[in-house]
Design a protein around this motif. Structure first.
Motif, PDB file in Angstrom:
ATOM      1  N   UNK A 185      -1.484   2.606  -8.184  1.00  0.00           N
ATOM      2  CA  UNK A 185      -0.806   3.821  -7.742  1.00  0.00           C
ATOM      3  C   UNK A 185      -1.425   4.299  -6.432  1.00  0.00           C
ATOM      4  N   UNK A 186      -0.574   4.807  -5.549  1.00  0.00           N
ATOM      5  CA  UNK A 186      -1.062   5.455  -4.342  1.00  0.00           C
ATOM      6  C   UNK A 186      -0.557   6.881  -4.287  1.00  0.00           C
ATOM      7  N   UNK A 187      -1.383   7.787  -3.792  1.00  0.00           N
ATOM      8  CA  UNK A 187      -0.983   9.186  -3.637  1.00  0.00           C
ATOM      9  C   UNK A 187      -0.958   9.506  -2.155  1.00  0.00           C
ATOM     10  N   UNK A 188       0.187  10.002  -1.701  1.00  0.00           N
ATOM     11  CA  UNK A 188       0.354  10.358  -0.292  1.00  0.00           C
ATOM     12  C   UNK A 188       1.101  11.680  -0.194  1.00  0.00           C
ATOM     13  N   UNK A 189       0.498  12.620   0.517  1.00  0.00           N
ATOM     14  CA  UNK A 189       1.126  13.926   0.743  1.00  0.00           C
ATOM     15  C   UNK A 189       1.582  14.565  -0.569  1.00  0.00           C
ATOM     16  N   UNK A 190       0.752  14.469  -1.586  1.00  0.00           N
ATOM     17  CA  UNK A 190       1.034  15.132  -2.849  1.00  0.00           C
ATOM     18  C   UNK A 190       2.068  14.450  -3.719  1.00  0.00           C
ATOM     19  N   UNK A 191       2.351  13.164  -3.460  1.00  0.00           N
ATOM     20  CA  UNK A 191       3.308  12.398  -4.258  1.00  0.00           C
ATOM     21  C   UNK A 191       2.637  11.114  -4.723  1.00  0.00           C
ATOM     22  N   UNK A 192       2.803  10.770  -6.003  1.00  0.00           N
ATOM     23  CA  UNK A 192       2.262   9.524  -6.526  1.00  0.00           C
ATOM     24  C   UNK A 192       3.327   8.445  -6.507  1.00  0.00           C
ATOM     25  N   UNK A 193       2.987   7.307  -5.920  1.00  0.00           N
ATOM     26  CA  UNK A 193       3.894   6.165  -5.828  1.00  0.00           C
ATOM     27  C   UNK A 193       3.361   5.018  -6.692  1.00  0.00           C
ATOM     28  N   UNK A 194       4.265   4.331  -7.369  1.00  0.00           N
ATOM     29  CA  UNK A 194       3.881   3.166  -8.160  1.00  0.00           C
ATOM     30  C   UNK A 194       5.077   2.239  -8.293  1.00  0.00           C
ATOM     31  N   UNK A 195       4.807   0.952  -8.443  1.00  0.00           N
ATOM     32  CA  UNK A 195       5.885  -0.034  -8.544  1.00  0.00           C
ATOM     33  C   UNK A 195       6.758   0.292  -9.750  1.00  0.00           C
ATOM     34  N   UNK A 234      -2.859   5.471   2.088  1.00  0.00           N
ATOM     35  CA  UNK A 234      -2.757   6.483   1.036  1.00  0.00           C
ATOM     36  C   UNK A 234      -3.916   7.472   1.123  1.00  0.00           C
ATOM     37  N   UNK A 235      -3.651   8.711   0.721  1.00  0.00           N
ATOM     38  CA  UNK A 235      -4.708   9.718   0.660  1.00  0.00           C
ATOM     39  C   UNK A 235      -5.661   9.425  -0.498  1.00  0.00           C
ATOM     40  N   UNK A 236      -5.097   8.937  -1.609  1.00  0.00           N
ATOM     41  CA  UNK A 236      -5.879   8.563  -2.775  1.00  0.00           C
ATOM     42  C   UNK A 236      -5.244   7.312  -3.378  1.00  0.00           C
ATOM     43  N   UNK A 237      -6.039   6.542  -4.096  1.00  0.00           N
ATOM     44  CA  UNK A 237      -5.523   5.324  -4.723  1.00  0.00           C
ATOM     45  C   UNK A 237      -6.142   5.216  -6.115  1.00  0.00           C
ATOM     46  N   UNK A 238      -5.351   4.752  -7.072  1.00  0.00           N
ATOM     47  CA  UNK A 238      -5.788   4.704  -8.469  1.00  0.00           C
ATOM     48  C   UNK A 238      -5.358   3.382  -9.090  1.00  0.00           C
ATOM     49  N   UNK A 239      -6.175   2.873  -9.993  1.00  0.00           N
ATOM     50  CA  UNK A 239      -5.756   1.804 -10.897  1.00  0.00           C
ATOM     51  C   UNK A 239      -5.911   2.336 -12.322  1.00  0.00           C
ATOM     52  N   UNK A 248     -10.508   5.615  -9.961  1.00  0.00           N
ATOM     53  CA  UNK A 248     -10.313   5.798  -8.514  1.00  0.00           C
ATOM     54  C   UNK A 248     -10.652   4.522  -7.742  1.00  0.00           C
ATOM     55  N   UNK A 249      -9.826   4.195  -6.770  1.00  0.00           N
ATOM     56  CA  UNK A 249     -10.096   3.087  -5.845  1.00  0.00           C
ATOM     57  C   UNK A 249     -10.451   3.716  -4.504  1.00  0.00           C
ATOM     58  N   UNK A 250     -11.672   3.480  -4.025  1.00  0.00           N
ATOM     59  CA  UNK A 250     -12.127   4.158  -2.815  1.00  0.00           C
ATOM     60  C   UNK A 250     -12.125   3.259  -1.584  1.00  0.00           C
ATOM     61  N   UNK A 251     -11.931   1.934  -1.787  1.00  0.00           N
ATOM     62  CA  UNK A 251     -11.800   1.054  -0.627  1.00  0.00           C
ATOM     63  C   UNK A 251     -11.034  -0.194  -1.032  1.00  0.00           C
ATOM     64  N   UNK A 252     -10.270  -0.737  -0.080  1.00  0.00           N
ATOM     65  CA  UNK A 252      -9.501  -1.961  -0.293  1.00  0.00           C
ATOM     66  C   UNK A 252      -9.788  -2.906   0.865  1.00  0.00           C
ATOM     67  N   UNK A 253     -10.304  -4.072   0.549  1.00  0.00           N
ATOM     68  CA  UNK A 253     -10.691  -5.041   1.580  1.00  0.00           C
ATOM     69  C   UNK A 253     -11.585  -4.409   2.640  1.00  0.00           C
ATOM     70  N   UNK A 254     -12.462  -3.524   2.212  1.00  0.00           N
ATOM     71  CA  UNK A 254     -13.393  -2.880   3.126  1.00  0.00           C
ATOM     72  C   UNK A 254     -12.822  -1.687   3.862  1.00  0.00           C
ATOM     73  N   UNK A 255     -11.527  -1.405   3.683  1.00  0.00           N
ATOM     74  CA  UNK A 255     -10.899  -0.244   4.309  1.00  0.00           C
ATOM     75  C   UNK A 255     -11.047   0.972   3.399  1.00  0.00           C
ATOM     76  N   UNK A 256     -11.646   2.027   3.921  1.00  0.00           N
ATOM     77  CA  UNK A 256     -11.883   3.225   3.132  1.00  0.00           C
ATOM     78  C   UNK A 256     -10.565   3.950   2.873  1.00  0.00           C
ATOM     79  N   UNK A 257     -10.361   4.356   1.629  1.00  0.00           N
ATOM     80  CA  UNK A 257      -9.179   5.130   1.257  1.00  0.00           C
ATOM     81  C   UNK A 257      -9.540   6.614   1.305  1.00  0.00           C
ATOM     82  N   UNK A 258      -8.733   7.392   2.018  1.00  0.00           N
ATOM     83  CA  UNK A 258      -9.021   8.815   2.156  1.00  0.00           C
ATOM     84  C   UNK A 258     -10.371   9.037   2.795  1.00  0.00           C
TER      85      UNK A 258
END
Length: 283
Positions: A185-195, A234-239, A248-258
């Motif tokens: 899941x990704x959260x952007x601008x107060x909205x949660x997105x998921x497949x 994304x502002x926040x990322x979750x698994x 909480x997912x705080x980095x993806x491939x070394x890229x910091x989330x939020x």
């Protein structure tokens, strides 16, 4: 010694006899579930058992017990093994028969096994967040079935481990699907997105609980696929998963989330989830 549920009997581990031609062993021809145990009580057991039978229906596999009977047996196994916090793994294979690709004809009896394991909640990771990496999703096209065919998931998880990551974020082309053993899941601008639910993901039980939590805290949900590039923005990322809960997912491939820390909405979802965890044994 921890006891095992073998078909409809609870037995010692060394009493379980699985045939070398069992179709689960030779073909991965079977299904499984993992159910969390909190304070001696199963969490979302009904939903997990319902999904087990749904997976069975999708591959024309007969489970020779009613849902009520299966509930009864796994509760007895937990009580026998005196598990307070952990999980129960159960699987059903199509059975033991001479090796041939098509289904046995006449049909043979399916084989049920289940065992319990003591585990603790991943509190350190839930507090600090975890690292993830992108891995190409090369699995088959029926990911909605919780089958024993997990080699693609295993390879993805191993790639994550070699990169010192907690989880692999799978993608088909540029589209994020799910994790090797989780939903994303990704959260952007107060909205949660998921497949969205489809054949490309497993509709996780914890996913369903998390989406209920979104409604409770007033977080808008859009079930819409997003890309790898969008994931990194994304502002926040979750698994989420049975064992990882709301992670909480705080980095993806070394890229910091939020800002590189679990976000405010993630914390609210974690709190809402924790309020659903059984605190005492329901009898």
């Amino acid at each position: 010694m921890t006891k095992i549920l073998w078909n409809d009997q609870i037995v010692e581990k060394n009493e379980v006899k699985i045939g070398f031609e069992d179709r689960g062993y030779q073909f991965g021809d079977g299904i499984y579930e993992v159910i969390k145990i909190y304070n001696g009580d199963l969490f979302t057991a009904t939903e997990h058992i319902d999904r087990l039978y749904s997976s069975a229906d999708k591959i024309n596999l007969v489970i020779p017990y009613t849902k009520d009977k299966l509930h009864q047996m796994i509760h007895e196994l937990i009580e026998t093994n005196e598990v307070q916090n952990g999980q129960i793994y159960l699987q059903v294979t199509r059975g033991d028969s001479p090796r041939i690709h098509n289904f046995p004809n006449p049909a043979v009896s399916s084989v049920l096994t289940a065992y319990t394991k003591e585990t603790t909640r991943p509190l350190a990771q839930l507090e600090s967040g975890i690292k993830a990496c992108f891995v190409e999703d090369v699995r088959w096209l029926r990911c909605d079935i919780k089958s024993l065919n997990l080699l693609g998931n295993v390879l993805a998880k191993q790639e994550a481990v070699t990169k010192n990551c907690f989880e692999a974020i799978l993608h088909r082309g540029d589209t994020v699907t799910e994790g090797s053993s989780s939903n994303m899941y990704g959260i952007k601008d107060g909205v949660l997105y998921t497949h969205p639910v489809s054949n490309l993901i497993l509709n996780g039980i914890t996913r369903k609980v998390l989406l209920d939590c979104c409604e409770e805290i007033g977080l808008k949900v859009v079930e819409e696929a997003f890309t790898k590039e969008e994931a990194l923005k994304m502002d926040e990322f979750i698994m989420s998963s049975t064992s990882a809960e709301v992670m909480p997912v705080i980095s993806i491939d070394g890229n910091v989330i939020g800002n590189g820390k679990p976000g405010e909405l993630t914390r609210k979802l974690q709190k809402a989830f924790e309020q659903k965890i059984p605190t005492t044994l329901n009898v």
